[in-house]
Design a protein around this motif. Structure first.
Motif, short mmCIF file in Angstrom:
data_model
loop_
_atom_site.label_atom_id
_atom_site.label_comp_id
_atom_site.label_asym_id
_atom_site.label_seq_id
_atom_site.Cartn_x
_atom_site.Cartn_y
_atom_site.Cartn_z
N PRO A 57 0.82 -1.22 0.00
CA PRO A 57 0.00 0.00 0.00
C PRO A 57 0.85 1.27 0.00
CG PRO A 57 -0.13 -1.13 2.12
CD PRO A 57 0.55 -2.06 1.19
N TRP A 102 -8.38 0.77 -1.24
CA TRP A 102 -7.86 -0.26 -2.13
C TRP A 102 -8.98 -1.24 -2.44
CZ3 TRP A 102 -4.90 2.26 1.38
CH2 TRP A 102 -3.66 2.76 0.93
N ILE A 148 -7.61 1.42 -7.06
CA ILE A 148 -7.33 2.39 -6.00
C ILE A 148 -8.14 3.66 -6.26
CG2 ILE A 148 -5.57 3.78 -4.83
CD1 ILE A 148 -3.49 1.74 -5.76
N GLU A 150 -8.33 7.54 -4.65
CA GLU A 150 -7.47 8.38 -3.80
C GLU A 150 -7.91 9.84 -3.89
OE1 GLU A 150 -2.71 9.48 -3.21
OE2 GLU A 150 -3.33 8.05 -4.76
N THR A 243 -7.37 -1.83 3.52
CA THR A 243 -8.48 -1.46 2.65
C THR A 243 -8.70 0.05 2.59
OG1 THR A 243 -10.08 -1.70 4.47
CG2 THR A 243 -9.65 -3.65 3.10
#
Length: 292
Positions: A57, A102, A148, A150, A243
């Motif tokens: 990660p 994630w 992903i 973000e 996660t």
């Protein structure tokens, strides 16, 4: 981004112009290759097999790197603004925090695409001058699979002025289940800058960092500290799958003093409070991770 000695005030007209960047997007393609993974593993003193395993990660920050030609860089080493990012007329830029989810793993050999969008541009008058906040959203996909999501909080600040006072520091928690000390020597800062192709001079040019941007020394990268926080989690819970992760930079971390990263799991072990502490005991970054 150019570091002008006099920074214009963020007037309503300037802010209105900057807000025309809201909704702007860009799409980048990349491939998950092994060399950056091996480089970061060496810099962090950890062992990672670059073949077969899921990308740890935050290590996706090794990809989709800026590639502005040398003649397009500003005085601070950043690409000049006005392309994807808004041309904020304030000289100091900081990645102040973010939130990530994630959904699916990335592995060496994956062809990936990142779609980025400027979600908002806002202004605030702080104690030391104007602040402009840009919220940037990213989605990284492998084919049709969203891997992903973000959000990044980018803060632009007015130039440092003689007599500016820093916000009062916050003491870091004294007790933690997990701890690790890090020595942020110039070699570590150089290696991380190189791995992420980050030209910002505050991380490697001491005279610039102190004289132009008003720091007491070289500044440890916020993304590096965030990566070290999740690296600490991986060292103590190697089978955990992260996660969700959120982090906020609270105070600059300055070389050459050692700093430390810490973690405290919740009773059920699914939520981990993480933080970084400087050599004086002050909180420099706080974060929360959720695992399964």
């Amino acid at each position: 981004m150019q570091n002008d000695s006099v920074s214009p005030r963020i007037t309503p007209e300037v802010l209105a112009h900057l807000r025309t960047w809201e909704g702007r997007s860009e799409t980048l393609d990349d491939s998950i290759t092994a060399a950056p993974i091996r480089g970061l593993a060496a810099a962090l003193d950890c062992e990672d097999d670059a073949t077969g395993n899921a990308l740890p990660p935050l290590w996706h920050w090794l990809y989709f790197l800026p590639r502005a030609p040398q003649h397009e860089l500003g005085a601070d080493g950043h690409p000049r603004l006005g392309g994807f990012l808004p041309p904020v007329p304030l000289p100091r830029r900081m990645w102040a925090g973010g939130r990530l989810q994630w959904r699916a793993p990335l592995r060496v050999g994956d062809a990936v695409q990142r779609v980025s969008r400027i979600a908002s541009v806002t202004h605030k008058a702080g104690r030391t001058g104007d602040l402009v906040f840009a919220l940037v959203q990213h989605e990284i996909r492998r084919g049709e699979t969203l891997c992903i999501s973000e959000e990044q909080d980018i803060v632009y600040r007015a130039p440092a002025r003689p007599g500016d006072t820093s916000p009062p520091p916050t003491p870091a928690p004294a007790e933690a289940a997990w701890s690790r000390e890090i020595v942020p020597d110039p070699v570590l800062l150089f290696r991380y800058s190189a791995l992420t192709f980050n030209g910002h001079r505050i991380h490697y040019d001491r005279p610039y960092a102190t004289a132009e941007e008003g720091y007491a020394g070289l500044v440890v990268h916020g993304p590096l500290i965030a990566t070290l926080l999740l690296d600490l989690l991986r060292r103590h819970a190697p089978e955990a799958v992260v996660t969700d992760f959120s982090f906020k930079a609270v105070r600059p971390t300055i070389d050459p003093h050692p700093f430390s990263v810490h973690g405290q799991p919740s009773e059920d072990g699914r939520t981990i409070q993480l933080w970084a502490r400087d050599h004086e005991g002050w909180l420099t970054m706080q974060a929360t991770a959720r695992i399964r």
